[in-house]
Design an enzyme around this catalytic site. Structure first.
Site, mmCIF file in Angstrom:
data_model
loop_
_atom_site.group_PDB
_atom_site.id
_atom_site.type_symbol
_atom_site.label_atom_id
_atom_site.label_comp_id
_atom_site.label_asym_id
_atom_site.label_seq_id
_atom_site.Cartn_x
_atom_site.Cartn_y
_atom_site.Cartn_z
ATOM 1 N N GLN A 267 13.636 23.242 -15.636
ATOM 2 C CA GLN A 267 14.451 23.607 -16.793
ATOM 3 C C GLN A 267 14.189 22.645 -17.955
ATOM 4 O OE1 GLN A 267 16.466 26.395 -17.037
ATOM 5 N NE2 GLN A 267 16.628 25.805 -19.173
ATOM 6 N N ASP B 179 7.538 30.607 -14.977
ATOM 7 C CA ASP B 179 7.845 30.550 -16.417
ATOM 8 C C ASP B 179 6.600 30.872 -17.247
ATOM 9 O OD1 ASP B 179 10.440 30.202 -17.233
ATOM 10 O OD2 ASP B 179 10.416 28.009 -17.082
ATOM 11 N N LYS C 59 20.706 31.819 -14.008
ATOM 12 C CA LYS C 59 19.500 32.171 -13.236
ATOM 13 C C LYS C 59 19.843 32.248 -11.752
ATOM 14 C CE LYS C 59 16.467 30.173 -16.701
ATOM 15 N NZ LYS C 59 15.731 29.028 -17.193
#
Ligand code: NAD
Length: 282
Positions: A97, A120, A53
């Site tokens: 994460q 997200d 990422k």
């Protein structure tokens, strides 16, 4: 092989090139798009995902900050980190994460992220917006699947789409996106009976189960578009949920793993971050 291969690598590359132009325009207007990633502990897969990422952000001209917290980090310390990022006006997107170490409450942390920075798309506010057809952040993987269908001109409207899996991050938002695109949608899951009978009716079949080789050729309608979301490690190799060799003889379109959906997930994360930054810049 009868099926046309859906090349996620190429689609994602072209998509990211367009995103880089958007990032450049933002920078020129005085806004540096900025994604903050919180990584707790030493999970090797998470470390790889976060590095990927970070690299993708740098390549696209998006600022990326990774906040690394110790495996033993407390819930309070993690929540304080998220609160600080919420308040930091230079940060447009926040991502924690997953999975978190087991002593931490994942749901509580996700609830704490400012929904307008939730790139997200896991916050209940954004799930609700998706459900209601309002603008918000949509989870990256199902969003990437829709882009792949678009890139290959695979018709969705009026078609029967079957999604196997009902998780909050893939199956459910995928079903909702297909529904918004006017497909007739069936969601299958671990308690579904006569699964193959249902999947054989699918013009578009999305597999998000997490079991290698789960979708076999007899479960696929000839000519169907089969989208393999699964990521499974078998003998050190990454494979999807679809029995690739056999299904490629029946399907009309098929995504490989790796090189399919996974490639799109990061591209959509960048897109969500730019959306957030553009909204701020206005
Ligand atoms: P999950 O474990 O949360 O959900 C799996 C789903 O599969 C569940 O809803 C369950 O009902 C269903 N299922 C399990 N057994 C079944 C059965 N026998 N018949 C029918 N349905 C069954 O997983 P997830 O987070 O939704 O992820 C699914 C897969 O996608 C995993 O392999 C994951 O690694 C992968 N994934 C890939 C990406 C990507 O970028 N490509 C992103 C997220 C997840």
């Amino acid at each position: 092989m009868a099926a046309k291969l859906i090349d996620g690598r190429t689609v994602a590359k072209e998509y990211k090139e367009k995103l880089a132009l958007r990032a450049q325009a933002l920078v020129e207007s005085g806004v540096t798009p900025h994604l903050a990633v919180v990584l707790v502990g030493e999970n090797p897969a998470s470390q790889v995902y976060v590095r990927n990422k970070e690299n993708a952000c740098i390549k696209a001209g998006i600022r990326s900050t990774v906040i690394r917290l110790e495996e033993s980090c407390t819930q309070a310390a993690l929540e304080e980190t998220v609160e600080k990022l919420n308040a930091d006006q230079s940060v447009h997107g926040i991502l924690v994460q997953l999975p978190l170490p087991r002593h931490l409450d994942e749901a509580r942390v996700l609830r704490l992220i400012d929904p307008d920075k939730d790139v997200d798309g896991f916050h209940a506010m954004n799930s609700g917006r998706l459900m209601n057809g309002q603008k918000g952040f949509v989870p990256c993987t199902p969003l990437g699947v829709m882009e792949l269908l678009r890139a290959y001109d695979i018709p969705v409207e009026g078609r029967h789409a079957v999604v196997i899996g009902r998780s909050n991050i893939v199956g459910k938002p995928q079903a909702m996106l297909l529904l918004h695109a006017n497909a007739t949608v069936t969601v299958c899951h671990s308690r579904t009976q006569n699964l193959a009978e249902i999947t054989r009716q699918a013009d578009i079949l999305v597999a998000a189960v997490g079991r290698a080789g789960f979708v076999t050729a007899d479960m696929v309608k000839p000519g169907a578009a089969v989208i393999d979301v699964g990521i499974n490690r078998v003998d050190g190799k990454i494979v999807g949920d679809v029995d690739f060799e056999a299904v490629s003889e029946v399907a009309g379109y098929l995504t490989p793993v790796p090189g399919g959906v996974g490639q799109m997930t990061i591209a959509m994360l960048l897109a969500n971050t730019l959306d957030a930054a553009e909204r701020c810049g206005r």
